[in-house]
Design a protein around this motif. Structure first.
Motif, PDB file in Angstrom:
ATOM      1  N   ALA A  25       0.079  -3.965   1.244  1.00 28.17           N
ATOM      2  CA  ALA A  25       0.309  -5.356   0.883  1.00 28.17           C
ATOM      3  C   ALA A  25       1.789  -5.668   1.052  1.00 28.17           C
ATOM      4  O   ALA A  25       2.561  -4.849   1.571  1.00 28.17           O
ATOM      5  CB  ALA A  25      -0.138  -5.598  -0.556  1.00 28.17           C
ATOM      6  N   LEU A  26       2.210  -6.838   0.606  1.00 27.11           N
ATOM      7  CA  LEU A  26       3.622  -7.214   0.659  1.00 27.11           C
ATOM      8  C   LEU A  26       4.449  -6.275  -0.221  1.00 27.11           C
ATOM      9  O   LEU A  26       3.968  -5.775  -1.246  1.00 27.11           O
ATOM     10  CB  LEU A  26       3.796  -8.654   0.186  1.00 27.11           C
ATOM     11  CG  LEU A  26       3.182  -9.735   1.081  1.00 27.11           C
ATOM     12  CD1 LEU A  26       3.249 -11.093   0.386  1.00 27.11           C
ATOM     13  CD2 LEU A  26       3.892  -9.790   2.426  1.00 27.11           C
ATOM     14  N   PRO A  27       5.712  -6.032   0.139  1.00 24.58           N
ATOM     15  CA  PRO A  27       6.550  -5.106  -0.636  1.00 24.58           C
ATOM     16  C   PRO A  27       7.039  -5.707  -1.952  1.00 24.58           C
ATOM     17  O   PRO A  27       7.084  -6.923  -2.110  1.00 24.58           O
ATOM     18  CB  PRO A  27       7.726  -4.836   0.305  1.00 24.58           C
ATOM     19  CG  PRO A  27       7.836  -6.090   1.110  1.00 24.58           C
ATOM     20  CD  PRO A  27       6.415  -6.550   1.331  1.00 24.58           C
ATOM     21  N   TYR A  28       7.403  -4.816  -2.870  1.00 16.82           N
ATOM     22  CA  TYR A  28       7.977  -5.266  -4.143  1.00 16.82           C
ATOM     23  C   TYR A  28       9.231  -4.476  -4.530  1.00 16.82           C
ATOM     24  O   TYR A  28       9.794  -4.677  -5.599  1.00 16.82           O
ATOM     25  CB  TYR A  28       6.942  -5.207  -5.276  1.00 16.82           C
ATOM     26  CG  TYR A  28       6.378  -3.832  -5.586  1.00 16.82           C
ATOM     27  CD1 TYR A  28       6.898  -3.059  -6.616  1.00 16.82           C
ATOM     28  CD2 TYR A  28       5.309  -3.323  -4.861  1.00 16.82           C
ATOM     29  CE1 TYR A  28       6.371  -1.809  -6.910  1.00 16.82           C
ATOM     30  CE2 TYR A  28       4.773  -2.083  -5.153  1.00 16.82           C
ATOM     31  CZ  TYR A  28       5.304  -1.324  -6.184  1.00 16.82           C
ATOM     32  OH  TYR A  28       4.785  -0.083  -6.470  1.00 16.82           O
ATOM     33  N   MET A  29       9.670  -3.596  -3.611  1.00 20.43           N
ATOM     34  CA  MET A  29      10.869  -2.820  -3.909  1.00 20.43           C
ATOM     35  C   MET A  29      11.470  -2.260  -2.626  1.00 20.43           C
ATOM     36  O   MET A  29      10.753  -1.987  -1.655  1.00 20.43           O
ATOM     37  CB  MET A  29      10.525  -1.666  -4.855  1.00 20.43           C
ATOM     38  CG  MET A  29      11.720  -1.037  -5.537  1.00 20.43           C
ATOM     39  SD  MET A  29      11.207   0.119  -6.840  1.00 20.43           S
ATOM     40  CE  MET A  29      12.785   0.400  -7.637  1.00 20.43           C
ATOM     41  N   ASN A  30      12.804  -2.124  -2.599  1.00 18.11           N
ATOM     42  CA  ASN A  30      13.508  -1.470  -1.495  1.00 18.11           C
ATOM     43  C   ASN A  30      13.748  -0.007  -1.833  1.00 18.11           C
ATOM     44  O   ASN A  30      13.903   0.351  -3.003  1.00 18.11           O
ATOM     45  CB  ASN A  30      14.862  -2.149  -1.239  1.00 18.11           C
ATOM     46  CG  ASN A  30      14.709  -3.542  -0.677  1.00 18.11           C
ATOM     47  OD1 ASN A  30      13.996  -3.764   0.295  1.00 18.11           O
ATOM     48  ND2 ASN A  30      15.384  -4.512  -1.279  1.00 18.11           N
ATOM     49  N   VAL A  31      13.833   0.821  -0.796  1.00 12.16           N
ATOM     50  CA  VAL A  31      14.072   2.242  -1.030  1.00 12.16           C
ATOM     51  C   VAL A  31      14.643   2.889   0.230  1.00 12.16           C
ATOM     52  O   VAL A  31      14.426   2.413   1.342  1.00 12.16           O
ATOM     53  CB  VAL A  31      12.757   2.956  -1.432  1.00 12.16           C
ATOM     54  CG1 VAL A  31      11.796   3.036  -0.253  1.00 12.16           C
ATOM     55  CG2 VAL A  31      13.012   4.337  -2.015  1.00 12.16           C
ATOM     56  N   LEU A  37      -9.485  -7.547  -1.103  1.00 17.55           N
ATOM     57  CA  LEU A  37      -8.543  -7.096  -2.133  1.00 17.55           C
ATOM     58  C   LEU A  37      -7.103  -7.241  -1.640  1.00 17.55           C
ATOM     59  O   LEU A  37      -6.224  -7.685  -2.385  1.00 17.55           O
ATOM     60  CB  LEU A  37      -8.825  -5.645  -2.511  1.00 17.55           C
ATOM     61  CG  LEU A  37      -7.930  -5.035  -3.598  1.00 17.55           C
ATOM     62  CD1 LEU A  37      -7.982  -5.850  -4.880  1.00 17.55           C
ATOM     63  CD2 LEU A  37      -8.329  -3.582  -3.873  1.00 17.55           C
ATOM     64  N   LEU A  38      -6.873  -6.898  -0.375  1.00 11.14           N
ATOM     65  CA  LEU A  38      -5.525  -7.001   0.194  1.00 11.14           C
ATOM     66  C   LEU A  38      -5.025  -8.444   0.165  1.00 11.14           C
ATOM     67  O   LEU A  38      -3.882  -8.704  -0.235  1.00 11.14           O
ATOM     68  CB  LEU A  38      -5.530  -6.484   1.630  1.00 11.14           C
ATOM     69  CG  LEU A  38      -4.188  -6.497   2.356  1.00 11.14           C
ATOM     70  CD1 LEU A  38      -3.232  -5.482   1.749  1.00 11.14           C
ATOM     71  CD2 LEU A  38      -4.383  -6.208   3.848  1.00 11.14           C
ATOM     72  N   ASP A  39      -5.867  -9.380   0.561  1.00 10.64           N
ATOM     73  CA  ASP A  39      -5.466 -10.794   0.583  1.00 10.64           C
ATOM     74  C   ASP A  39      -5.136 -11.290  -0.823  1.00 10.64           C
ATOM     75  O   ASP A  39      -4.176 -12.052  -1.010  1.00 10.64           O
ATOM     76  CB  ASP A  39      -6.573 -11.651   1.195  1.00 10.64           C
ATOM     77  CG  ASP A  39      -6.751 -11.404   2.686  1.00 10.64           C
ATOM     78  OD1 ASP A  39      -5.851 -10.797   3.299  1.00 10.64           O
ATOM     79  OD2 ASP A  39      -7.797 -11.812   3.237  1.00 10.64           O
ATOM     80  N   TRP A  40      -5.934 -10.864  -1.794  1.00 14.24           N
ATOM     81  CA  TRP A  40      -5.681 -11.299  -3.172  1.00 14.24           C
ATOM     82  C   TRP A  40      -4.339 -10.753  -3.683  1.00 14.24           C
ATOM     83  O   TRP A  40      -3.568 -11.472  -4.317  1.00 14.24           O
ATOM     84  CB  TRP A  40      -6.807 -10.844  -4.103  1.00 14.24           C
ATOM     85  CG  TRP A  40      -6.588 -11.329  -5.502  1.00 14.24           C
ATOM     86  CD1 TRP A  40      -6.917 -12.550  -6.018  1.00 14.24           C
ATOM     87  CD2 TRP A  40      -5.927 -10.613  -6.559  1.00 14.24           C
ATOM     88  NE1 TRP A  40      -6.520 -12.636  -7.326  1.00 14.24           N
ATOM     89  CE2 TRP A  40      -5.898 -11.470  -7.692  1.00 14.24           C
ATOM     90  CE3 TRP A  40      -5.363  -9.344  -6.670  1.00 14.24           C
ATOM     91  CZ2 TRP A  40      -5.344 -11.097  -8.908  1.00 14.24           C
ATOM     92  CZ3 TRP A  40      -4.794  -8.964  -7.880  1.00 14.24           C
ATOM     93  CH2 TRP A  40      -4.793  -9.832  -8.977  1.00 14.24           C
TER      94      TRP A  40
END
Length: 292
Positions: free
Chosen positions: A133-139, A246-249
């Protein structure tokens, strides 16, 4: 005699046709989902999850402050804070499944979990096996070493030295592909890797820079001599390949949460005590939008 032989052949052919028909009707999905059967994947669709009333989310149990079990036996951390909100907005209860780094893809492919939220770095190789899915953190990768011999460059690692890594992580992949000459000590869990480091079994520990920075801040005697190694990547939720509903949601949810600065709130609730405020904007990805 000839008539009996023909009857026997006909009976055998009939049995073979029935056997083929039975096996053809058997799908790989235990959920009766048409998409699952067509792709061969095992997963529950968004509708099946909501009807069941429970979502199964894979998280770490030993990676403080991202996913861990506290002294009361409760799951805590940055990933868990996010998981709780996903379950709440979906209107279901969350069932946590403890995973190790090397088991994350397997747990999705076998239907053991619906989502992986276990500090999962997005890579091209992993995209072939799961959907991110879309990211929520950099690493990025980082290298931690004892103050007695700080590793500031990979050139500081001798030919007989060994670097500690965790199996199934991007650190293991990075060294295998880019520096096969460097010897690795591989462990299955974060706890085992940390114990090896503390016992002096390796010259350094290579892992996500978020993890090694946290360790150095929480434990005296260690320094992150290499704070960024290799490419800058992102961390994102992952679902089984082909689980589009699920991915779209999840993608829509991440975008919506970004409008309320949810992931900054998550950071302040779970990571700020470890990293302070200076790393917040560097680490957090809000609403799935990565800063250029």
């Amino acid at each position: 005699m000839r008539k009996n032989r023909l009857l026997s052949i006909l009976a055998l052919l009939t049995a073979l046709v029935m056997t083929v028909t039975v096996f053809a009707g058997c799908g790989n999905s235990s959920n009766g989902d048409s998409d699952s059967k067509s792709t061969g994947a095992i997963y529950r669709t968004l509708d099946e999850i909501t009807k069941s009333g429970t979502i199964k989310i894979g998280v770490f149990s030993d990676k403080n402050p991202f996913g861990y079990v506290d002294e009361n036996g409760e799951y805590q951390g940055y990933d868990v804070y996010f998981a709780e909100r996903l379950a709440k907005d979906l209107g279901v209860k969350v069932e946590y499944v403890s995973t190790e780094a090397a088991s994350r893809i397997e747990y999705l492919q076998t239907g053991k979990v619906d989502i992986i939220l276990a500090n999962f770095t997005v890579t091209d190789e992993r995209k072939e096996e799961v959907d991110f899915a879309l990211p929520y953190m950099n690493v990025a990768l980082g290298v931690l070493s004892p103050n007695s011999k700080v590793i500031k460059s990979l050139d500081d690692i001798g030919e007989n030295d060994e670097v500690i890594v965790i199996s199934g992580t991007t650190a293991e992949t990075y060294f295998a592909q880019n520096h096969p000459e460097i010897k690795l000590q591989k462990y299955d869990t974060y706890a085992a890797a940390k114990t090896a480091l503390e016992n002096g079994n390796g010259v350094a520990w290579a892992n996500d820079n978020t993890e090694v920075i946290a360790y150095s801040l929480q434990n005296d005697g260690y320094t992150v001599g290499i704070p960024s190694l290799g490419s800058n990547d992102t961390i994102a939720p992952a679902v089984s390949k082909g689980n589009s509903t699920l991915l779209d949601w999840i993608n829509e949810e991440i975008e919506t949460l970004g409008q309320e600065n949810f992931f900054h709130k998550d950071y302040e609730a779970t990571l700020k005590d470890t990293y302070g405020s200076e790393y917040e904007d560097q680490l957090v990805v809000e609403g799935g939008k990565v800063s250029e």
